[in-house]
Design a protein around this motif. Structure first.
Motif, PDB file in Angstrom:
ATOM      1  N   ALA A  55      -9.970 -15.637  23.792  1.00  0.00           N
ATOM      2  CA  ALA A  55     -11.117 -14.964  24.398  1.00  0.00           C
ATOM      3  C   ALA A  55     -10.865 -13.459  24.541  1.00  0.00           C
ATOM      4  CB  ALA A  55     -11.418 -15.579  25.762  1.00  0.00           C
ATOM      5  N   GLU A  56      -9.650 -13.087  24.968  1.00  0.00           N
ATOM      6  CA  GLU A  56      -9.314 -11.673  25.122  1.00  0.00           C
ATOM      7  C   GLU A  56      -9.289 -10.962  23.770  1.00  0.00           C
ATOM      8  OE1 GLU A  56      -5.869  -8.792  27.077  1.00  0.00           O
ATOM      9  OE2 GLU A  56      -5.533 -10.952  26.984  1.00  0.00           O
ATOM     10  N   LEU A  57      -8.715 -11.623  22.765  1.00  0.00           N
ATOM     11  CA  LEU A  57      -8.648 -11.040  21.426  1.00  0.00           C
ATOM     12  C   LEU A  57     -10.049 -10.840  20.857  1.00  0.00           C
ATOM     13  CD1 LEU A  57      -6.648 -10.105  19.271  1.00  0.00           C
ATOM     14  CD2 LEU A  57      -6.623 -12.431  18.386  1.00  0.00           C
ATOM     15  N   LEU A  58     -10.925 -11.811  21.037  1.00  0.00           N
ATOM     16  CA  LEU A  58     -12.298 -11.703  20.549  1.00  0.00           C
ATOM     17  C   LEU A  58     -13.053 -10.582  21.265  1.00  0.00           C
ATOM     18  CD1 LEU A  58     -14.484 -12.799  18.679  1.00  0.00           C
ATOM     19  CD2 LEU A  58     -15.065 -14.460  20.458  1.00  0.00           C
ATOM     20  N   THR A  59     -12.863 -10.457  22.570  1.00  0.00           N
ATOM     21  CA  THR A  59     -13.512  -9.388  23.339  1.00  0.00           C
ATOM     22  C   THR A  59     -13.068  -8.013  22.850  1.00  0.00           C
ATOM     23  OG1 THR A  59     -13.648 -10.828  25.274  1.00  0.00           O
ATOM     24  CG2 THR A  59     -13.853  -8.460  25.661  1.00  0.00           C
ATOM     25  N   LEU A  60     -11.761  -7.838  22.675  1.00  0.00           N
ATOM     26  CA  LEU A  60     -11.238  -6.557  22.189  1.00  0.00           C
ATOM     27  C   LEU A  60     -11.714  -6.260  20.765  1.00  0.00           C
ATOM     28  CD1 LEU A  60      -7.570  -6.716  23.525  1.00  0.00           C
ATOM     29  CD2 LEU A  60      -9.376  -5.157  24.268  1.00  0.00           C
ATOM     30  N   ALA A  61     -11.769  -7.286  19.928  1.00  0.00           N
ATOM     31  CA  ALA A  61     -12.211  -7.100  18.541  1.00  0.00           C
ATOM     32  C   ALA A  61     -13.672  -6.661  18.503  1.00  0.00           C
ATOM     33  CB  ALA A  61     -12.023  -8.389  17.753  1.00  0.00           C
ATOM     34  N   ARG A  62     -14.505  -7.282  19.315  1.00  0.00           N
ATOM     35  CA  ARG A  62     -15.924  -6.889  19.352  1.00  0.00           C
ATOM     36  C   ARG A  62     -16.085  -5.471  19.888  1.00  0.00           C
ATOM     37  NH1 ARG A  62     -18.514 -12.557  21.485  1.00  0.00           N
ATOM     38  NH2 ARG A  62     -18.636 -13.536  19.416  1.00  0.00           N
ATOM     39  N   LYS A  63     -15.302  -5.137  20.902  1.00  0.00           N
ATOM     40  CA  LYS A  63     -15.353  -3.795  21.483  1.00  0.00           C
ATOM     41  C   LYS A  63     -14.981  -2.730  20.444  1.00  0.00           C
ATOM     42  CE  LYS A  63     -13.144  -1.094  25.103  1.00  0.00           C
ATOM     43  NZ  LYS A  63     -12.047  -1.083  26.062  1.00  0.00           N
ATOM     44  N   ASN A  64     -14.007  -3.050  19.583  1.00  0.00           N
ATOM     45  CA  ASN A  64     -13.539  -2.116  18.560  1.00  0.00           C
ATOM     46  C   ASN A  64     -14.247  -2.302  17.209  1.00  0.00           C
ATOM     47  OD1 ASN A  64     -11.175  -0.517  19.702  1.00  0.00           O
ATOM     48  ND2 ASN A  64     -10.736  -2.605  20.366  1.00  0.00           N
ATOM     49  N   LYS A  65     -15.246  -3.188  17.178  1.00  0.00           N
ATOM     50  CA  LYS A  65     -16.029  -3.451  15.960  1.00  0.00           C
ATOM     51  C   LYS A  65     -15.140  -3.875  14.788  1.00  0.00           C
ATOM     52  CE  LYS A  65     -19.866  -0.522  17.223  1.00  0.00           C
ATOM     53  NZ  LYS A  65     -19.587   0.336  18.324  1.00  0.00           N
ATOM     54  N   LEU A  66     -14.203  -4.788  15.070  1.00  0.00           N
ATOM     55  CA  LEU A  66     -13.301  -5.309  14.045  1.00  0.00           C
ATOM     56  C   LEU A  66     -14.027  -6.346  13.197  1.00  0.00           C
ATOM     57  CD1 LEU A  66     -10.345  -5.578  12.935  1.00  0.00           C
ATOM     58  CD2 LEU A  66     -10.108  -7.474  14.527  1.00  0.00           C
ATOM     59  N   VAL A  67     -13.971  -6.169  11.889  1.00  0.00           N
ATOM     60  CA  VAL A  67     -14.575  -7.106  10.945  1.00  0.00           C
ATOM     61  C   VAL A  67     -13.525  -7.460   9.905  1.00  0.00           C
ATOM     62  CG1 VAL A  67     -16.378  -7.416   9.210  1.00  0.00           C
ATOM     63  CG2 VAL A  67     -16.849  -6.082  11.258  1.00  0.00           C
ATOM     64  N   PHE A  68     -13.399  -8.744   9.589  1.00  0.00           N
ATOM     65  CA  PHE A  68     -12.464  -9.173   8.557  1.00  0.00           C
ATOM     66  C   PHE A  68     -13.126  -9.039   7.197  1.00  0.00           C
ATOM     67  CE2 PHE A  68      -9.783 -10.780  11.760  1.00  0.00           C
ATOM     68  CZ  PHE A  68      -8.617 -11.262  11.192  1.00  0.00           C
ATOM     69  N   PRO A  69     -12.609  -8.169   6.315  1.00  0.00           N
ATOM     70  CA  PRO A  69     -13.143  -8.116   4.952  1.00  0.00           C
ATOM     71  C   PRO A  69     -12.557  -9.260   4.123  1.00  0.00           C
ATOM     72  CG  PRO A  69     -11.377  -6.543   5.171  1.00  0.00           C
ATOM     73  CD  PRO A  69     -11.574  -7.173   6.533  1.00  0.00           C
ATOM     74  N   GLU A  70     -13.167  -9.544   2.970  1.00  0.00           N
ATOM     75  CA  GLU A  70     -12.640 -10.633   2.139  1.00  0.00           C
ATOM     76  C   GLU A  70     -11.300 -10.272   1.517  1.00  0.00           C
ATOM     77  OE1 GLU A  70     -14.999  -9.763  -2.039  1.00  0.00           O
ATOM     78  OE2 GLU A  70     -15.684 -11.375  -0.747  1.00  0.00           O
ATOM     79  N   GLN A  71     -10.991  -8.989   1.431  1.00  0.00           N
ATOM     80  CA  GLN A  71      -9.690  -8.554   0.926  1.00  0.00           C
ATOM     81  C   GLN A  71      -9.371  -7.159   1.448  1.00  0.00           C
ATOM     82  OE1 GLN A  71      -9.338  -7.497  -3.209  1.00  0.00           O
ATOM     83  NE2 GLN A  71     -11.548  -7.448  -3.445  1.00  0.00           N
ATOM     84  N   ALA A 114      -9.141 -17.101  16.557  1.00  0.00           N
ATOM     85  CA  ALA A 114      -9.875 -16.363  17.587  1.00  0.00           C
ATOM     86  C   ALA A 114     -11.001 -15.516  17.005  1.00  0.00           C
ATOM     87  CB  ALA A 114      -8.916 -15.460  18.359  1.00  0.00           C
ATOM     88  N   LEU A 115     -10.791 -14.964  15.807  1.00  0.00           N
ATOM     89  CA  LEU A 115     -11.716 -13.956  15.288  1.00  0.00           C
ATOM     90  C   LEU A 115     -12.653 -14.432  14.182  1.00  0.00           C
ATOM     91  CD1 LEU A 115      -9.158 -11.016  15.163  1.00  0.00           C
ATOM     92  CD2 LEU A 115     -10.824 -11.516  16.953  1.00  0.00           C
ATOM     93  N   LEU A 116     -12.377 -15.567  13.580  1.00  0.00           N
ATOM     94  CA  LEU A 116     -13.199 -16.035  12.467  1.00  0.00           C
ATOM     95  C   LEU A 116     -13.802 -17.399  12.754  1.00  0.00           C
ATOM     96  CD1 LEU A 116     -10.767 -15.193   9.537  1.00  0.00           C
ATOM     97  CD2 LEU A 116     -12.784 -13.913  10.200  1.00  0.00           C
ATOM     98  N   VAL A 117     -15.049 -17.588  12.328  1.00  0.00           N
ATOM     99  CA  VAL A 117     -15.653 -18.905  12.413  1.00  0.00           C
ATOM    100  C   VAL A 117     -15.053 -19.779  11.308  1.00  0.00           C
ATOM    101  CG1 VAL A 117     -17.811 -20.197  12.262  1.00  0.00           C
ATOM    102  CG2 VAL A 117     -17.763 -17.980  13.397  1.00  0.00           C
ATOM    103  N   GLU A 118     -14.987 -19.216  10.098  1.00  0.00           N
ATOM    104  CA  GLU A 118     -14.356 -19.880   8.960  1.00  0.00           C
ATOM    105  C   GLU A 118     -13.508 -18.862   8.219  1.00  0.00           C
ATOM    106  OE1 GLU A 118     -16.424 -22.602   6.373  1.00  0.00           O
ATOM    107  OE2 GLU A 118     -18.168 -22.506   7.698  1.00  0.00           O
ATOM    108  N   ASP A 119     -12.299 -19.255   7.865  1.00  0.00           N
ATOM    109  CA  ASP A 119     -11.427 -18.316   7.160  1.00  0.00           C
ATOM    110  C   ASP A 119     -11.443 -18.504   5.649  1.00  0.00           C
ATOM    111  OD1 ASP A 119     -10.058 -20.678   7.060  1.00  0.00           O
ATOM    112  OD2 ASP A 119      -8.175 -19.891   7.816  1.00  0.00           O
TER     113      ASP A 119
END
Length: 156
Positions: A55-71, A114-119
């Motif tokens: 939950a903390e990691l997801l909150t911080l990621a959203r705050k910093n606008k972290l997005v996982f690219p495909e590569q 924590a950060l991805l619905v599907e990896d």
């Protein structure tokens, strides 16, 4: 050929490993704490700690606008040195590779969980590492690199 670093995001949360949970673990959240045996209470605390980390990691990621690219994403996990180590060993280990437990794959699984619905969309990481850091708390560093392979390329 020089590789461009587009962006770097640091999340100030001490990395934790993935914990394997089963359907049977749901029972620990239904039984009052005072009725759990010591092993059950220990398991419940570990599950709660892992859920709080996610939950903390997801909150911080959203705050910093972290997005996982495909590569092209590089992930570096920085783990605090143990308090029991001497000053010289702490100083000597700072930013050196961490070659003991927890293993890198479980740290990555916890972050992805924590950060991805599907990896399944992640095709390539530009780099992964875990290092010691001479601080009270650790952190996770995400570095975006320019993709090296076109997403529609066919590798024959």
């Amino acid at each position: 050929m020089t590789e461009k670093i587009r962006k770097k995001i640091v999340l100030n949360v001490t990395p934790q490993t993935h914990i394997r949970s089963t359907q049977g673990d749901r029972i620990f959240f239904r039984i009052p704490r005072e009725r759990l045996n010591p092993r059950g209470l220990e398991r419940l605390k570990r599950l709660e700690k892992y859920n709080d980390y996610k939950a903390e990691l997801l909150t911080l990621a959203r705050k910093n606008k972290l997005v996982f690219p495909e590569q092209g994403l590089e992930i570096n996990f920085y783990l605090p040195v143990p308090k029991s180590w001497g000053k010289w060993k702490k100083k000597d280990s700072h930013l050196k590779l961490h070659t003991s437990k927890p293993d890198l794959s479980n740290l990555l699984k916890a972050a992805e969980d924590a950060l991805l619905v599907e990896d399944k969309y992640i095709a390539h990481y530009a780099g992964l590492s875990k290092r010691w850091v001479n601080q009270e708390n650790g952190y996770i560093e995400f570095i975006y690199h320019t993709p090296s392979i076109g997403s529609r390329d066919l590798l024959l």
